[in-house]
Write a protein that holds these residues in place. Structure first.
Motif, PDB file in Angstrom:
ATOM      1  N   ALA A   1       0.259   1.918   9.617  1.00 27.58           N
ATOM      2  CA  ALA A   1      -0.060   2.764   8.460  1.00 27.58           C
ATOM      3  C   ALA A   1       0.972   3.867   8.417  1.00 27.58           C
ATOM      4  O   ALA A   1       1.232   4.514   9.427  1.00 27.58           O
TER       5      ALA A   1
ATOM      6  N   HIS B   1       0.815   5.119  -1.877  1.00 25.69           N
ATOM      7  CA  HIS B   1       1.007   6.447  -1.291  1.00 25.69           C
ATOM      8  C   HIS B   1       2.108   7.199  -2.040  1.00 25.69           C
ATOM      9  O   HIS B   1       2.045   8.412  -2.186  1.00 25.69           O
TER      10      HIS B   1
ATOM     11  N   ARG C   1       0.825  -1.210   0.000  1.00 24.83           N
ATOM     12  CA  ARG C   1       0.000   0.000   0.000  1.00 24.83           C
ATOM     13  C   ARG C   1       0.863   1.266   0.000  1.00 24.83           C
ATOM     14  O   ARG C   1       0.469   2.291  -0.550  1.00 24.83           O
ATOM     15  N   THR C   2       2.048   1.161   0.586  1.00 27.03           N
ATOM     16  CA  THR C   2       2.957   2.321   0.573  1.00 27.03           C
ATOM     17  C   THR C   2       3.323   2.709  -0.862  1.00 27.03           C
ATOM     18  O   THR C   2       3.519   3.882  -1.158  1.00 27.03           O
TER      19      THR C   2
ATOM     20  N   PRO D   1      -5.709   3.324   6.413  1.00 26.40           N
ATOM     21  CA  PRO D   1      -5.145   4.678   6.570  1.00 26.40           C
ATOM     22  C   PRO D   1      -6.190   5.657   7.105  1.00 26.40           C
ATOM     23  O   PRO D   1      -6.319   6.768   6.612  1.00 26.40           O
TER      24      PRO D   1
ATOM     25  N   LEU E   1      -2.031   8.487   7.677  1.00 21.26           N
ATOM     26  CA  LEU E   1      -3.416   8.478   8.166  1.00 21.26           C
ATOM     27  C   LEU E   1      -4.107   9.740   7.684  1.00 21.26           C
ATOM     28  O   LEU E   1      -3.481  10.794   7.604  1.00 21.26           O
TER      29      LEU E   1
END
Ligand SMILES: [Zn+2]
Ligand SMILES: [Zn+2]
Length: 342
Positions: free
Chosen positions: A266, A59, A55-56, A244, A269
């Motif tokens: 996470a 981001h 998931r990073t 998040p 956030l």
């Protein structure tokens, strides 16, 4: 006779590789030819076998984390084979994993205290340096992990960040064998953490949106599953949040017994909403963030994963479809983990 055009083009191709490049945040990755990296002193060149999607990465690609390098090859869950820069400890052909923590300075006050996950000058694979969405990658020799033979390429890749950081989250939350543990959100990291918790005889309470995530949690041995608005039927000793979302952190906090802890897994956030201290935090309840990982987290977790024959659910995408892999994570469209293979 001089080298034929074919030989020259072969040599050229040998110094090139296919990679997925982030040229600007919020744009799709460009799949194209780029120079093959050359290992510097203390580095190995890896032929990439698989690269997990975290998931990073989203981001980074979506610009929620500030850009640190452009263009950038993302990907920090790399399974690769040592092709250059071999050492006695890492002979040619050794199969290793690379994770998010790609290097530290070794000299700052955190490193000196053994808190290398908090290093002031860290290298992050696939963020401050190129990662694994490519045919080749370089990595610091002292930041690669030999992979146990029990773990094959595709199933080892998602362990390398999602797995390690999920494991670290359990440590940060202070989980002990037999505890009642809440997992809030059930993506790649949580579906690996539950296997470790089950091997520790913990009762696991999973609260997540998405019926298929709840089904997966139940099939992996959760004691209870509910939607993101359902409250676990018992007070929890420990909880880990994976979304998040600050609302989820507060929901987890509201489920804790006195003295319990929430670990937030996470890197980003949305916000933390206001909450009632007297009711939710009083009683020595704790909220802690989980930052990065140490090499001992990685080694300890990979050994446990091999011992319990951890088999993540994986969905495989070719490097040409790296954008589809990211979209699948963004849309919560797959159960378990996405893996890109060159
Ligand atoms: Zn340091
Ligand atoms: Zn990650």
């Amino acid at each position: 006779m001089s080298e034929s055009a074919e030989e020259i083009s072969l040599q050229l191709r040998d110094s090139r590789m296919k990679a997925a490049l982030l040229k600007a945040a919020k744009e799709p990755l460009h799949i194209e030819e780029t120079p093959k990296p050359e290992p510097g002193p203390g580095q190995v060149l890896l032929r990439v076998r698989a690269s997990g999607v975290c998931r990073t990465d989203l981001h980074i690609v979506d610009g929620e984390l500030p850009s640190r390098k452009e263009p950038l090859i993302p990907g920090h869950q790399i399974v690769g084979i040592v092709e250059e820069g071999a050492t006695a400890e890492l002979p040619l052909g050794t199969r290793v994993g690379v994770s998010w923590i790609g290097g530290i300075d070794g000299t700052c006050r955190y490193c000196r205290r053994g808190l290398e996950n908090l290093c002031d000058a860290p290298v992050f694979t696939g963020y401050t340096t190129n990662g694994g969405y490519a045919e080749y990658a370089v990595a610091r020799s002292d930041f690669v992990f030999k992979l146990p033979t029990e773990l094959d390429d595709l199933h080892a890749a998602p362990l390398l960040c999602a797995g390690i950081i999920g494991f670290r989250s359990l440590r940060v939350a202070g989980v002990e064998p037999g505890d009642r543990v809440g997992l809030f959100g059930f993506g790649a990291s949580a579906h690996l953490a539950i296997a470790v918790l089950r091997s520790w005889n913990c009762e696991v309470y999973v609260s997540t949106r998405g019926a298929s995530h709840r089904q997966l949690a139940a099939s992996l041995g959760a004691t209870w599953v509910g939607t993101e608005t359902d409250k676990p039927p018992v007070e929890l000793d420990r909880a880990v949040t994976f979304a998040p979302s600050g609302d989820v952190v507060i929901a987890a906090l509201a489920s804790l017994r006195k003295g319990g802890a929430v670990a937030i897994n996470a890197i980003h956030l949305d916000r933390i909403p206001e909450f009632d201290y007297d009711r939710l935090l009083w009683g020595e309840r704790q909220i802690r963030s989980v930052a990065n990982m140490t090499r001992s987290d990685a080694r300890d977790f990979l050994q446990i994963a091999a011992d319990i024959h951890l088999q993540p659910n994986v969905t495989v995408f070719s490097l040409d479809h790296a954008n589809e892999a990211l979209a699948a994570i963004r849309n919560d469209a797959i159960d378990g983990a996405a893996v890109v293979v060159p």
